[in-house]
Design a protein around this motif. Sequence first.
Motif, PDB file in Angstrom:
ATOM      1  N   ARG A  70       0.828  -1.210   0.000  1.00 56.33           N
ATOM      2  CA  ARG A  70       0.000   0.000   0.000  1.00 56.33           C
ATOM      3  C   ARG A  70       0.854   1.248   0.000  1.00 56.33           C
ATOM      4  NH1 ARG A  70      -3.942  -0.834   3.695  1.00 56.33           N
ATOM      5  NH2 ARG A  70      -3.332  -3.015   3.518  1.00 56.33           N
ATOM      6  N   ILE A  77      -4.672   8.832  -1.943  1.00 58.15           N
ATOM      7  CA  ILE A  77      -5.519   7.624  -1.949  1.00 58.15           C
ATOM      8  C   ILE A  77      -5.993   7.351  -0.529  1.00 58.15           C
ATOM      9  CG2 ILE A  77      -5.452   5.083  -2.186  1.00 58.15           C
ATOM     10  CD1 ILE A  77      -5.646   6.475  -4.850  1.00 58.15           C
ATOM     11  N   GLN A  78      -7.300   7.238  -0.370  1.00 61.17           N
ATOM     12  CA  GLN A  78      -7.844   6.945   0.959  1.00 61.17           C
ATOM     13  C   GLN A  78      -8.105   5.459   1.158  1.00 61.17           C
ATOM     14  OE1 GLN A  78     -11.171   9.633   1.040  1.00 61.17           O
ATOM     15  NE2 GLN A  78      -9.813  11.332   0.630  1.00 61.17           N
ATOM     16  N   PRO A  80      -6.655   2.161  -0.313  1.00 60.32           N
ATOM     17  CA  PRO A  80      -5.753   1.405  -1.189  1.00 60.32           C
ATOM     18  C   PRO A  80      -6.175  -0.065  -1.247  1.00 60.32           C
ATOM     19  CG  PRO A  80      -4.712   1.805   0.951  1.00 60.32           C
ATOM     20  CD  PRO A  80      -6.097   2.381   1.032  1.00 60.32           C
ATOM     21  N   ILE A  81      -6.334  -0.575  -2.448  1.00 62.28           N
ATOM     22  CA  ILE A  81      -6.605  -2.002  -2.657  1.00 62.28           C
ATOM     23  C   ILE A  81      -5.322  -2.599  -3.219  1.00 62.28           C
ATOM     24  CG2 ILE A  81      -8.022  -3.697  -3.896  1.00 62.28           C
ATOM     25  CD1 ILE A  81      -9.640  -2.042  -1.873  1.00 62.28           C
ATOM     26  N   VAL A  82      -4.771  -3.576  -2.509  1.00 53.63           N
ATOM     27  CA  VAL A  82      -3.472  -4.145  -2.877  1.00 53.63           C
ATOM     28  C   VAL A  82      -3.723  -5.473  -3.576  1.00 53.63           C
ATOM     29  CG1 VAL A  82      -1.235  -4.914  -2.000  1.00 53.63           C
ATOM     30  CG2 VAL A  82      -2.449  -3.044  -0.844  1.00 53.63           C
TER      31      VAL A  82
ATOM     32  N   THR B   2      -8.828   8.916   5.518  1.00 52.13           N
ATOM     33  CA  THR B   2      -9.202   7.531   5.749  1.00 52.13           C
ATOM     34  C   THR B   2      -7.990   6.613   5.799  1.00 52.13           C
ATOM     35  OG1 THR B   2     -11.135   8.055   4.460  1.00 52.13           O
ATOM     36  CG2 THR B   2     -10.788   5.756   4.986  1.00 52.13           C
ATOM     37  N   SER B   3      -6.954   6.929   5.039  1.00 52.96           N
ATOM     38  CA  SER B   3      -5.881   5.955   4.910  1.00 52.96           C
ATOM     39  C   SER B   3      -5.044   5.808   6.171  1.00 52.96           C
ATOM     40  CB  SER B   3      -4.990   6.297   3.730  1.00 52.96           C
ATOM     41  OG  SER B   3      -4.354   7.529   3.945  1.00 52.96           O
ATOM     42  N   PHE B   7      -6.916  -1.176   8.123  1.00 58.60           N
ATOM     43  CA  PHE B   7      -7.729  -2.027   7.260  1.00 58.60           C
ATOM     44  C   PHE B   7      -7.624  -3.470   7.773  1.00 58.60           C
ATOM     45  CE2 PHE B   7      -8.773   0.715   3.607  1.00 58.60           C
ATOM     46  CZ  PHE B   7      -8.015   1.825   3.919  1.00 58.60           C
ATOM     47  N   ILE B  37     -11.390  -0.060   9.158  1.00 61.27           N
ATOM     48  CA  ILE B  37     -12.132  -0.271   7.912  1.00 61.27           C
ATOM     49  C   ILE B  37     -12.174  -1.770   7.639  1.00 61.27           C
ATOM     50  CG2 ILE B  37     -12.037   0.098   5.420  1.00 61.27           C
ATOM     51  CD1 ILE B  37     -10.887   2.878   6.034  1.00 61.27           C
ATOM     52  N   LEU B  60     -16.962   1.669   7.767  1.00 60.12           N
ATOM     53  CA  LEU B  60     -16.833   1.589   6.306  1.00 60.12           C
ATOM     54  C   LEU B  60     -16.530   0.138   5.914  1.00 60.12           C
ATOM     55  CD1 LEU B  60     -16.754   3.360   3.698  1.00 60.12           C
ATOM     56  CD2 LEU B  60     -14.290   3.555   4.027  1.00 60.12           C
ATOM     57  N   ILE B  62     -15.658  -2.648   2.665  1.00 55.74           N
ATOM     58  CA  ILE B  62     -15.156  -2.840   1.305  1.00 55.74           C
ATOM     59  C   ILE B  62     -15.345  -4.299   0.930  1.00 55.74           C
ATOM     60  CG2 ILE B  62     -13.088  -2.773  -0.148  1.00 55.74           C
ATOM     61  CD1 ILE B  62     -11.939  -0.716   1.883  1.00 55.74           C
ATOM     62  N   SER B  96      -4.963  -6.535   0.889  1.00 52.43           N
ATOM     63  CA  SER B  96      -5.483  -5.189   1.159  1.00 52.43           C
ATOM     64  C   SER B  96      -5.682  -4.930   2.650  1.00 52.43           C
ATOM     65  CB  SER B  96      -6.807  -4.982   0.408  1.00 52.43           C
ATOM     66  OG  SER B  96      -6.572  -5.029  -0.988  1.00 52.43           O
ATOM     67  N   ALA B  97      -5.370  -5.913   3.478  1.00 52.92           N
ATOM     68  CA  ALA B  97      -5.566  -5.774   4.923  1.00 52.92           C
ATOM     69  C   ALA B  97      -4.234  -5.795   5.655  1.00 52.92           C
ATOM     70  CB  ALA B  97      -6.451  -6.899   5.443  1.00 52.92           C
ATOM     71  N   GLN B  98      -4.249  -5.194   6.857  1.00 56.41           N
ATOM     72  CA  GLN B  98      -3.054  -5.187   7.711  1.00 56.41           C
ATOM     73  C   GLN B  98      -3.115  -6.310   8.746  1.00 56.41           C
ATOM     74  OE1 GLN B  98      -4.100  -0.934   7.804  1.00 56.41           O
ATOM     75  NE2 GLN B  98      -1.936  -0.608   8.238  1.00 56.41           N
TER      76      GLN B  98
END
Lengths: 161, 161, 161, 161
Positions: A70, A77-78, A80-82, B2-3, B7, B37, B60, B62, B96-98
Motif C-alpha cells: 500500500r 488515496i484513501q 488502497p486495494i493491494v 481515511t488511509s 484495514f 475499515i 466503512l 469494502i 489489502s488488509a493489515q
Amino acid sequence: MTSKKKFIAVIGGSEPSAEEAQMAEKVGRELAKRGAILVCGGLGGVMEAACRGAQSEGGLTIGILPGESRQAANPYIQIPIVTGMGYARNVAVVKSAQAVIAIGGSYGTLSEISHALQSGIPVIGLNTWSLSRNGQPDNSIIPAQNSVEAVDKALNLATKE
Amino acid sequence: MTSKKKFIAVIGGSEPSAEEAQMAEKVGRELAKRGAILVCGGLGGVMEAACRGAQSEGGLTIGILPGESRQAANPYIQIPIVTGMGYARNVAVVKSAQAVIAIGGSYGTLSEISHALQSGIPVIGLNTWSLSRNGQPDNSIIPAQNSVEAVDKALNLATKE
Amino acid sequence: MTSKKKFIAVIGGSEPSAEEAQMAEKVGRELAKRGAILVCGGLGGVMEAACRGAQSEGGLTIGILPGESRQAANPYIQIPIVTGMGYARNVAVVKSAQAVIAIGGSYGTLSEISHALQSGIPVIGLNTWSLSRNGQPDNSIIPAQNSVEAVDKALNLATKE
Amino acid sequence: MTSKKKFIAVIGGSEPSAEEAQMAEKVGRELAKRGAILVCGGLGGVMEAACRGAQSEGGLTIGILPGESRQAANPYIQIPIVTGMGYARNVAVVKSAQAVIAIGGSYGTLSEISHALQSGIPVIGLNTWSLSRNGQPDNSIIPAQNSVEAVDKALNLATKE
C-alpha cells in the motif's frame, strides 16, 4: 450509504503533460463536488492529480494497486486495494466503475479503455486515444472538450449497476 | 484522512453456523467502534454478517468481489470492488488488509489464510482451521476466544504498512 | 493429441529437504513414464526437481510463472506461461491440473492445496500439510507413502474434465 | 527441448469474417511449419482457426482459458491452461509470447494488443485495429499484407527472452 453514490474511474498515464495533469485535477474536483467516488490505479501522474483534486473537495478516492504494498499509493488515496497482480489489476480498475474518464495515457491506459468497452462501461476521452478497426473509425470513446463536460457525460452515462 | 485508519479483513464461509454468524457480526461492530475499515470478499455468510455489524456502528465496508457485477455484493457493502477474477481475488482480499480475522470457513477461507501467512500478514482465528506441517503443529494462526479478543489482537498486530 | 493425456500438478516449496527433492524428482519421472503432463509453478526447489525427473524420461513440463519473464523458469520447463500476476497464478497452477501432488511446502503450497480442494481437484500429499477444521480433522488431502503411490493415486483420481 | 522454440500468440475475435478465419488458419499452419509454438486464448473464431491450421502441420497449441473448465477449449488446443480469471487472462496470453499476431478482433483483442505493447512485445496486425494518440498516429502495430508476411515478421521480431 456510500454504495448509492456513483463510482467513476479516472485513467491516464503516470507522466502526463502539464495540461493533462490540470485536466485530471479538475476532473477529480468536479467528481467530488457532485458526490461521486473516484476509482483509479492508485499511482502517480494523472491518477495522483485526479485524487488531489477529489480530496481538495472532500471526495473519496480508491486506488487499485498493481504491486505488493500500500506504500506505493499516491498520498491522496484513501482506500488502497493491494492486488499484487501487476497489470491484470487494470481489469479491476474499470470493472469497479460505472463510467471511465480517460485523460491522455499510453498503452496501459489503452488496455483499460479496451477492457471497459469490452464490459459495456462507457468511456469518456480527454486528449486520449482514438481508434480505427480495419480502416473504419470506431467512435466508442466519447470525446469531451474539457473536464466539466467529461464529468457531466460520465455521470449521465454511468451504468445503473 | 481515511488511509490512516487500519484495514482489517474478515474472512469466512458463505454458510456459517449461527454461532459463527454472531461472532462475525460482533467482529464487524467492534472493528467499526474502533475506527477500523472492514475488507472482505463482498458476498454472504460471514462476510455479510460482519458488514452488517460494521454498518450498524457507522463503519466503512469494502467488498472485493469475484464476479462481473457489483450487484452480487451483500447489502452492507459500501465500496464494491469488481474484479471478474474469480478466486484469484482472494489474494487481493488479504493483501489489502493489515491483519486478517478468520471465522470458521471452508477451503476458500483456507486459501485466504494461506495467502495472508505467505505475505506476512497476521491471521487471528475464531473456530477456524488449524494446521500441521509434515506432522508438526504450525501455530501461525493466532487463536482468539471471542470476537472482542480477535479484534484486539488484529488491531495490535496489524502491519505498519 | 496431447490433450488426451492427463495433466498433473506437482506443488511444493522452493527450499525442500533433500528427501523432498528426491521424492519430487521421482514423481516427475513416474509421471513422464506414464505419459502424464507435468504442471507446476515453474520455479526452483520441488518444482525444478520434478521437472528434471520428468525431462529425464522425455515428459512434457509446463511452468506457470508468477513474474514478468520466462527467464525465471527453471531449466527443465518446456512450456513457460508468463502471467505477471504474482501469487494469483497459484490458482491457475491447480486449475490447469486434473489432480495435484503436494510435496512438503510452505504457505504458498498450502494456498494451492486450498484452491485445488475448493475446485474439487484431488490432492495427494507427501510429507505435506495436514488440516483440522474447528478441531475436527479434515482428511481431504489423500496421503501417499512414496512417490510411486502418489502418482498411482493422482492418475486414478484425476478428474475427467 | 521445446523451450528453445519460439512462442507466438495469435489473437483475434470469436466471430471473425470468413477472410479473417482463412488468414488465421494459414498463420497457424505457417507457424507450425517453422517450428513455432502457438499461444492463444483457447476459444473459438480466430483462435480455433489458427489452432486448426497449426495442428494440421503437427504444431503445438496452447490455450490460456478465461473460465473454470478445460472443456471450453477449442478442439485443437493441446495444452489447456485453466485460469478462472476471466479477461485478466488476456495479460497472460500476450506475456507468454515473444511476438503477437493480431487478426481482426474487437475490444478484447485491443486489450491484448495494448498489454503486449505495454510489455514491449512486438505486435503484427492483419486487418486489425489502428491507433491514434491525442490526434497523432501511433504506428506501434506493425502491418502485414498476408499471413506469411505476418509470420515472417513475428519470427524476426520475437523478443529474445
